[in-house]
Structures are given as C-alpha cells and as structure tokens.
Design an enzyme around this catalytic site. Structure first.
Site, mmCIF file in Angstrom:
data_model
loop_
_atom_site.group_PDB
_atom_site.id
_atom_site.type_symbol
_atom_site.label_atom_id
_atom_site.label_comp_id
_atom_site.label_asym_id
_atom_site.label_seq_id
_atom_site.Cartn_x
_atom_site.Cartn_y
_atom_site.Cartn_z
ATOM 1 N N GLU A 61 2.518 -1.560 -9.200
ATOM 2 C CA GLU A 61 1.533 -2.349 -8.468
ATOM 3 C C GLU A 61 0.593 -3.003 -9.474
ATOM 4 O OE1 GLU A 61 -0.808 -4.455 -6.257
ATOM 5 O OE2 GLU A 61 0.991 -3.509 -5.446
ATOM 6 N N CYS A 84 7.973 -10.980 3.877
ATOM 7 C CA CYS A 84 7.451 -10.999 5.247
ATOM 8 C C CYS A 84 7.147 -12.447 5.613
ATOM 9 C CB CYS A 84 6.226 -10.102 5.411
ATOM 10 S SG CYS A 84 4.894 -10.411 4.228
ATOM 11 N N PRO A 140 0.787 -1.242 0.000
ATOM 12 C CA PRO A 140 0.000 0.000 0.000
ATOM 13 C C PRO A 140 0.815 1.286 0.000
ATOM 14 C CG PRO A 140 0.110 -0.873 2.209
ATOM 15 C CD PRO A 140 0.836 -1.858 1.345
ATOM 16 N N GLY A 141 2.127 1.193 -0.085
ATOM 17 C CA GLY A 141 2.941 2.381 -0.269
ATOM 18 C C GLY A 141 3.753 2.830 0.924
ATOM 19 N N ASP A 189 10.135 -6.166 -2.833
ATOM 20 C CA ASP A 189 9.339 -6.652 -1.700
ATOM 21 C C ASP A 189 8.311 -7.623 -2.281
ATOM 22 O OD1 ASP A 189 8.053 -7.038 0.679
ATOM 23 O OD2 ASP A 189 7.271 -5.006 0.855
ATOM 24 N N LYS A 198 6.582 1.532 2.235
ATOM 25 C CA LYS A 198 8.018 1.548 1.925
ATOM 26 C C LYS A 198 8.324 2.571 0.832
ATOM 27 C CE LYS A 198 8.622 -3.314 3.288
ATOM 28 N NZ LYS A 198 7.192 -3.663 3.419
#
EC number: 2.1.1.176
Length: 416
Positions: free
Chosen positions: A266, A364, A247-248, A311, A250
């Site tokens: 995205e 993650c 969602p922004g 990511d 980083k």
C-alpha cells in the site's frame, strides 16, 4: 444541515468527501450515531444528485454565491425533496445555518428558498431541460457509459444514483454462513445468503448493531468485491501478492480462503494501518509493506509469486454511489491517465509472477478503457500471457445493480 453543507462545499472546492467526513467525525466524537448518520446521508444524497440542484438554482440566482452558501442551498434543496411536508422547517433550518456561517447572507438564503417553494411545480421542467441534471452525471460520463454499454447504459446510471446495498463477508475461519444468518435473525436483522461467504442485508445499519463484527466473524464488503478472492483461488502454501491492498478487505478474504504467505502493498502509510487493524480484528496475519507497487526494485526480494491480485487504481465509476464526490472531481481526460497508470502497474507486477502463476486484474470501473481494452493491450504487449476464462467468458464485467457495485475482473496466466 450546516455540517452537510460544509462537506458539499469541500467537494466543490476539489476535496475528498470521505476524508473530510472522517475528519469531521473525529472532531465531533461525541456525536451520537444518529447525528453522524444524518450528516453523512444528507451530504452523500446531495452529491449523488449531481447537477439537479444547480439546474434549479440557476433559475433563482443572478450570480454564484459563496461556495459554502452554494453548498447550503444544494443541501436545503435536497432536504426539500426528501421531506416536502416539512418545507417551512427546512427553510428555517437553512436560514439558521446561514446565520451561523455567513450572517450577512441569511436573507438571501431565505429569499431563494422561499422563491424555490413558490415555483416547486417548475422544478421537474428545469431539471429535464438540462442533460446533466436529468441524468445526475457530467455529460462526458453519460456519453462514455452510453458508448460502452449501449444496451444497459440507463440501468448503469440509475444504479449509480441509488443508495448502495450493504453486504457482509463471513469469516469462514471463525463462523459459517448458517451460524451468522441465525445470529442476525436473533438480533432482528433481515439478511439473505447470495452465494459463497456473502450475506446481503435488507437494510444498511451501523457497525455497532452488527453482531459478530467486533469478534471478527463478519466483515462489511460489497458482494461484487467479494468475487475477487475466489477468482484468484489461492492454495495453501503459495506466495500471494495483494498489490494495492488498502483497506484490506480482499487481503483478508484471501487469507480466510487459504493458508498462504501474503504480502500486502500500500502506497499510503495511513491506509496501510487500516489493513493491519482489519487483519487483527479477523485474527489474520500478512506482511504489510508501504511501497509503490510499480517500483518493483524497492520492494521485491526476487522470489516470484504464485498469485497476484492487481486491484489497480481507477476512476471508481462502478462505486460512484458510495463515493458521489467523484462525479464532481473526475474529468474525461482523467480516464486516459488512469489507464496509463494501470498499464505501468500490471507491466511491473508481471515481472514478479512465477511461470504458471496467475494474476487477477481488477477495477471498480464501468469504463472500457480501464477494463477490456486495458487487458487486450496487455496481452498484445506480453506474449507469455494468456487469458483464463471466467465462467466460459474471457473476462467478467460486473455492472452495478441492487445487489452489488460495478467491477471488472480478468484472469491472466503466465505461460510455463
């Protein structure tokens, strides 16, 4: 209780918890913060308790009930654990919820829950006899964590079953850590600095109560996630790619650290809009493009990037306490599929990195197949890649604890 049961049932049928809750909240915009928070907390708590409610229900039911009633019973059992002193009220609320949802089954709900109360003393034994219920994870998940982290596997599982911490990232372009700490103290909100631009709140709270949030002085971002931008270490004037940006958080952190030319990719148009909203609130700007980052020919203009944040999509096993539905939705074979997708992405992105440039690989996840093993395979495939040590180690596996979620970081340089 019925609303929480609807969310649990949605997950049991294969749906995404966060998406379902957001749709529910939008459809009930008049809910006060307390109601919204209570529904969310009860659904999330029930799903974090993977397997335990079912271990109890198996002793009380002769056959599986309708999925909504199954969800309602799980929610009611969780509420009984949370509020044993209100047992009869909880049972009555569950029966009333059943009367609304499926009136013909309210008697069954009443009977099952009252029988559960009569056998309250047996619950620990029922849970302990079931391996999945005892750990509150699928069996395959427990075995992976035990194999990957033999010295700390129990701590990793326990951390994933707890409530997540709430951390803030100070936007250094608009405030300082000291100024935000003073602002929080004035508002009666306990917090402490834990390094860099990160503050850890003593207790989570609603965004509406957070001073400076609307004005863009702070963002909510896990303390572990906040390590990514400083590790990539962008410098003014560089071209930077955030390849899987929504969602922004980083993306914004990179822009807070340096004046760079940043492209944020995205795949999901709706999630791409969240990046723009986050940047607008913080007074930041980047070029946002809806694209599949692995399909380089459709978005890359041929100009190499100095730094790339990869990511990548993953099992999210390091953030399971925030997304407990993945305990129900993931399967063991999914991990290999994620690893294959990650390999496609990093191989594609490597083409766009300038010689001497740096790519930060991030997940993650706490599963080795997506982390160290993935990086080792990448280095085997790319002779022009070399690892950049992180704090004197070849990579940085960050296991979940009371201060942060679980992440994995590896820094890779393209040889000049």
């Amino acid at each position: 209780m019925l609303r929480a049961a609807e969310l649990v049932a949605h997950v049991m049928e294969g749906g995404n918890l966060t998406d379902a809750f957001e749709r529910m909240a939008e459809a009930n915009a008049a809910w006060p913060d307390g109601t919204r928070g209570a529904v969310r907390d009860l659904a999330w708590s029930t799903l974090r308790d993977y397997g335990r409610g079912d271990a109890i229900l198996r002793q009380l039911l002769h056959s599986a009930p309708a999925v909504l009633i199954h969800g309602l019973l799980l929610v009611a059992l969780m509420r009984l654990v949370q509020r044993p002193e209100q047992a009869h009220t909880v049972v009555d609320q569950a029966v009333q919820a059943a009367a609304v949802a499926m009136p013909g089954l309210k008697g069954m709900v009443n009977g099952v829950l009252r029988n559960a109360l009569r056998q309250w003393a047996q619950w620990p034994a029922w849970v302990d006899a079931d391996d999945e219920a005892r750990h509150a994870y699928p069996r395959w998940w427990v075995e992976r964590v035990r194999k990957n982290h033999p010295k700390s596997w129990q701590a990793v599982l326990e951390a994933g079953n707890g409530r997540p911490p709430m951390a803030l990232r100070v936007n250094r372009r608009r405030a300082s850590v000291e100024a935000v700490l003073a602002e929080l103290e004035e508002a009666g909100i306990a917090a402490r600095a834990v390094g860099g631009d990160t503050l850890l709140l003593a207790h989570p709270l609603a965004l509406a109560r957070l001073p400076g949030y609307a004005e863009g002085r702070v963002s909510v971002q896990d303390a572990g996630a906040q390590r990514a931008a400083p590790l990539l270490a962008p410098r003014a004037g560089e071209r930077v790619l955030d390849a899987c940006a929504a969602p922004g958080g980083k993306t914004a952190h990179l822009l807070e650290l340096a004046d760079v030319e940043l492209l944020a990719l995205e795949l999901d148009p709706r999630r791409a809009q969240r990046i723009r909203r986050n940047l607008d609130r913080l007074g930041l700007d980047a070029r946002i493009q809806v694209a599949d980052c692995s399909d380089v020919g459709n978005w890359w203009d041929g100009r190499p990037f100095d730094r790339i944040l990869a990511d990548v999509p993953c099992s999210a096993s390091g953030v399971v306490r925030r997304h407990p539905d993945i305990k129900w939705l993931r399967r063991d074979e999914d991990i290999a599929a994620f690893a294959a997708q990650q390999a496609r992405i990093v191989d594609a992105l490597w083409q766009t990195l300038a010689p001497g440039g740096t790519m930060l690989y991030v997940t993650c996840s706490v599963f080795e197949q997506e982390n160290t093993a993935q990086v080792v395979r990448f280095l085997d495939r790319h002779a022009d890649a070399e690892p950049v040590p992180i704090e004197a180690s070849p990579d940085c596996p960050l296991l979940p604890d009371a201060e942060h979620d679980g992440f994995y970081f590896a820094c890779l340089r393209k040889k000049a």
